[in-house]
Motif scaffolding. Sequence first.
Motif, PDB file in Angstrom:
ATOM      1  N   PRO A 199      32.096  42.979  37.737  1.00  0.00           N
ATOM      2  CA  PRO A 199      33.456  42.550  38.112  1.00  0.00           C
ATOM      3  C   PRO A 199      33.741  42.730  39.594  1.00  0.00           C
ATOM      4  CG  PRO A 199      33.533  44.667  36.963  1.00  0.00           C
ATOM      5  CD  PRO A 199      32.121  44.171  36.858  1.00  0.00           C
ATOM      6  N   ILE A 200      34.441  41.746  40.168  1.00  0.00           N
ATOM      7  CA  ILE A 200      35.026  41.890  41.503  1.00  0.00           C
ATOM      8  C   ILE A 200      36.437  42.405  41.274  1.00  0.00           C
ATOM      9  CG2 ILE A 200      35.710  40.718  43.619  1.00  0.00           C
ATOM     10  CD1 ILE A 200      33.541  38.642  43.056  1.00  0.00           C
ATOM     11  N   SER A 201      36.703  43.625  41.707  1.00  0.00           N
ATOM     12  CA  SER A 201      37.943  44.288  41.296  1.00  0.00           C
ATOM     13  C   SER A 201      38.688  44.968  42.432  1.00  0.00           C
ATOM     14  CB  SER A 201      37.639  45.316  40.191  1.00  0.00           C
ATOM     15  OG  SER A 201      36.625  46.218  40.599  1.00  0.00           O
ATOM     16  N   GLY A 202      38.298  44.691  43.657  1.00  0.00           N
ATOM     17  CA  GLY A 202      39.022  45.220  44.811  1.00  0.00           C
ATOM     18  C   GLY A 202      39.070  44.184  45.908  1.00  0.00           C
ATOM     19  N   CYS A 203      40.187  44.090  46.602  1.00  0.00           N
ATOM     20  CA  CYS A 203      40.318  43.130  47.704  1.00  0.00           C
ATOM     21  C   CYS A 203      41.357  43.657  48.690  1.00  0.00           C
ATOM     22  CB  CYS A 203      40.737  41.758  47.176  1.00  0.00           C
ATOM     23  SG  CYS A 203      40.936  40.506  48.482  1.00  0.00           S
ATOM     24  N   SER A 213      47.313  42.163  43.182  1.00  0.00           N
ATOM     25  CA  SER A 213      47.273  43.480  43.821  1.00  0.00           C
ATOM     26  C   SER A 213      45.917  43.674  44.485  1.00  0.00           C
ATOM     27  CB  SER A 213      47.529  44.580  42.786  1.00  0.00           C
ATOM     28  OG  SER A 213      46.365  44.799  42.004  1.00  0.00           O
ATOM     29  N   SER A 214      45.757  44.780  45.190  1.00  0.00           N
ATOM     30  CA  SER A 214      44.507  45.051  45.898  1.00  0.00           C
ATOM     31  C   SER A 214      43.457  45.692  45.007  1.00  0.00           C
ATOM     32  CB  SER A 214      44.776  45.984  47.092  1.00  0.00           C
ATOM     33  OG  SER A 214      45.797  45.469  47.908  1.00  0.00           O
ATOM     34  N   SER A 215      43.832  46.047  43.779  1.00  0.00           N
ATOM     35  CA  SER A 215      42.923  46.762  42.887  1.00  0.00           C
ATOM     36  C   SER A 215      43.144  46.314  41.448  1.00  0.00           C
ATOM     37  CB  SER A 215      43.147  48.279  43.028  1.00  0.00           C
ATOM     38  OG  SER A 215      42.312  49.009  42.167  1.00  0.00           O
ATOM     39  N   GLU A 216      42.406  45.304  41.040  1.00  0.00           N
ATOM     40  CA  GLU A 216      42.411  44.820  39.655  1.00  0.00           C
ATOM     41  C   GLU A 216      41.224  43.886  39.487  1.00  0.00           C
ATOM     42  OE1 GLU A 216      45.232  41.348  38.804  1.00  0.00           O
ATOM     43  OE2 GLU A 216      46.342  42.443  40.370  1.00  0.00           O
ATOM     44  N   ILE A 217      40.842  43.621  38.275  1.00  0.00           N
ATOM     45  CA  ILE A 217      39.696  42.736  38.040  1.00  0.00           C
ATOM     46  C   ILE A 217      40.142  41.285  38.237  1.00  0.00           C
ATOM     47  CG2 ILE A 217      38.012  41.910  36.350  1.00  0.00           C
ATOM     48  CD1 ILE A 217      38.021  44.699  35.113  1.00  0.00           C
ATOM     49  N   TYR A 218      39.536  40.610  39.221  1.00  0.00           N
ATOM     50  CA  TYR A 218      39.860  39.210  39.504  1.00  0.00           C
ATOM     51  C   TYR A 218      38.938  38.270  38.732  1.00  0.00           C
ATOM     52  CZ  TYR A 218      41.645  41.872  43.483  1.00  0.00           C
ATOM     53  OH  TYR A 218      42.250  42.825  44.265  1.00  0.00           O
ATOM     54  N   GLY A 219      37.693  38.660  38.552  1.00  0.00           N
ATOM     55  CA  GLY A 219      36.710  37.831  37.862  1.00  0.00           C
ATOM     56  C   GLY A 219      35.352  38.500  37.950  1.00  0.00           C
ATOM     57  N   CYS A 230      42.406  33.242  44.290  1.00  0.00           N
ATOM     58  CA  CYS A 230      43.396  34.300  44.450  1.00  0.00           C
ATOM     59  C   CYS A 230      43.231  34.970  45.802  1.00  0.00           C
ATOM     60  CB  CYS A 230      43.273  35.336  43.325  1.00  0.00           C
ATOM     61  SG  CYS A 230      41.768  36.341  43.390  1.00  0.00           S
ATOM     62  N   THR A 231      44.207  35.777  46.150  1.00  0.00           N
ATOM     63  CA  THR A 231      44.156  36.648  47.319  1.00  0.00           C
ATOM     64  C   THR A 231      44.887  37.921  46.941  1.00  0.00           C
ATOM     65  OG1 THR A 231      44.559  36.769  49.714  1.00  0.00           O
ATOM     66  CG2 THR A 231      46.300  35.804  48.376  1.00  0.00           C
ATOM     67  N   ASP A 232      44.886  38.908  47.823  1.00  0.00           N
ATOM     68  CA  ASP A 232      45.663  40.113  47.537  1.00  0.00           C
ATOM     69  C   ASP A 232      46.841  40.188  48.487  1.00  0.00           C
ATOM     70  OD1 ASP A 232      45.194  43.089  49.235  1.00  0.00           O
ATOM     71  OD2 ASP A 232      44.337  41.219  49.968  1.00  0.00           O
ATOM     72  N   VAL A 233      47.727  41.147  48.247  1.00  0.00           N
ATOM     73  CA  VAL A 233      48.971  41.219  49.011  1.00  0.00           C
ATOM     74  C   VAL A 233      48.723  41.496  50.491  1.00  0.00           C
ATOM     75  CG1 VAL A 233      50.490  41.861  47.102  1.00  0.00           C
ATOM     76  CG2 VAL A 233      49.207  43.647  48.307  1.00  0.00           C
TER      77      VAL A 233
END
Length: 587
Positions: free
Chosen positions: A286-290, A269-275, A230-233
């Motif tokens: 959790p990694i949850s910001g990008c 999004s830039s703020s959600e749990i990715y994994g 994944c990536t963020d916006v």
Amino acid sequence: MRGLALRTRHPPLPLAPPSPRKPAAIAGGHEAGLMAASKKAVWGPLVGAVDQGTSSTRFLVFNSKTAELLSHHQVEIKQEFPREGWVEQDPKEILHSVYECIEKTCEKLGQLNIDISNIKAIGVSNQRETTVVWDKITGEPLYNAVVWLDLRTQSTVESLSKRIPGNNNFVKSKTGLPLSTYFSAVKLHWLLDNVRKVQKAVEDKRALFGTIDSWLIWSLTGGISGGVHCTDVTNASRTMLFNIHSLEWDKQLCDFFGIPMEILPNVRSSSEIYGLMKAGALEGVPISGCLGDQSAALVGQMCFQIGEAKNTYGTGCFLLCNTGHKCVFSDHGLLTTVAYKLGRDKPVYYALEGSVAIAGAVVRWLRDNLGIIKTSEEIEKLAKEVGTSYGCYFVPAFSGLYAPYWEPSARGIICGLTQFTNKCHIAFAALEAVCFQTREILDAMNRDCGIPLSHLQVDGGMTSNKILMQLQADILCIPVVKPSMPETTALGAAMAAGAAEGVNVWSLEPEDLSAVTMERFEPQINAEESEIRYSTWKKAVMKSMGWVTTQSPESGDPSIFCSLPLGFFIVSSMIMLIGARYISGVP
């Protein structure tokens, strides 16, 4: 120590006035000073941040209630220059540096008696545009990361510009970006055209593409064993393949650049749990910001209102101004980009951006290439010795000129040299160059927004250089203000991670945001002197342009014999020398 947050804003962009900030100091994270306090204090929820930049990787840990920096570790990253204009990095070295920084930071926290189980989330901030393609079966990169500064794709850009469909605004109207070597699409196009491993992996449906954030998140969340692609916006918006209006990959753009859409990461999004972290000291967190690094700095500076802006001094120099929910397109060479989207159901914010390719990189060049300094910190000492460049001007157009010129033919020059000029004057001129380039993008920003900035809010590694900060105030003729805690890029990533749904340890509500104590630099020269120096700089910039023409082919043998005229000249010269020796009878 308490202080009021200073805000850099353009008044004409309307919005309700910002809510007052709750005063709370942000400390500088001095670990020795925390030792005694840690024995008696109960540290609240903590949030970590990976700050992966062009020059180094860092991992930092913040207290989510106070935004205090508790500990960090940093590792420098190598850059490779296999040919003139090419800039590469090893994706595996980057990944290893992230793991190393996490482990070392956790060890330091242990020495401070801070329990790492209190780290509730991790955010990722990264150098943008840098392009990686890897094999999803083996987990191995298929080529080095092609860094954002890389110029190898210039002939590709010129070729593509001749066949833009419809009108010349096709790319910019969808992406907010000019067609340039800077962005990921043309780098990926080059890899697909020139690297057989990449071509084969795409044919076999094994290839994955991403910017550095995608490579790190995929690897940290399991890699070949279920890693999240994944990536963020914010990072997607720097690829030149992403429609900033629909917030989706654009099929027309992908077709235009020849990019198969199945290799692209999912956009979040830039703020959600990715994994979750799958290895190391923080396994299960959790990694949850990008956020791309410049967007992260915008968040870390708390520029959440329309018209608020910041300038970051890193490898390059980047001025971003929040334009709210509206895409504002520049008439003066700036970019339109996604600023952030702090949650799946949260609105997207946009920004105008002025991008300078070479800022801190010029200091590294003076250290590594010329050897006139041994450490990056020495440049301040050299510049202080003379206090002036004595008419020496340095245009560090190592990768052409970015905003506001977008001139790939430019190359670095040092002019105005005399026999009196020494390394101290060149060091001073290098710092002035960073400030002059900032003046150029600030002038463009002021023209686009209508009313000039009243002061410049800054961050980034170079802001520790007081000579640079004073020069910047003098050249801009406005005050420069910097936060007492300069790690705003990492702070922004941590804020996004801590605020994510399912984590919820960091409030981004206006009344909960910490105010920031600022250091202020006032102009100390008159405006007339500043204008004279700036106009001379502009003359030097004009002289830096037109130095190179497109070299084609972009691939092939990098030896001197790949140039046919040069190779013919050398071979014929060798034959003539051998013949002369034979005729003269020399044994």
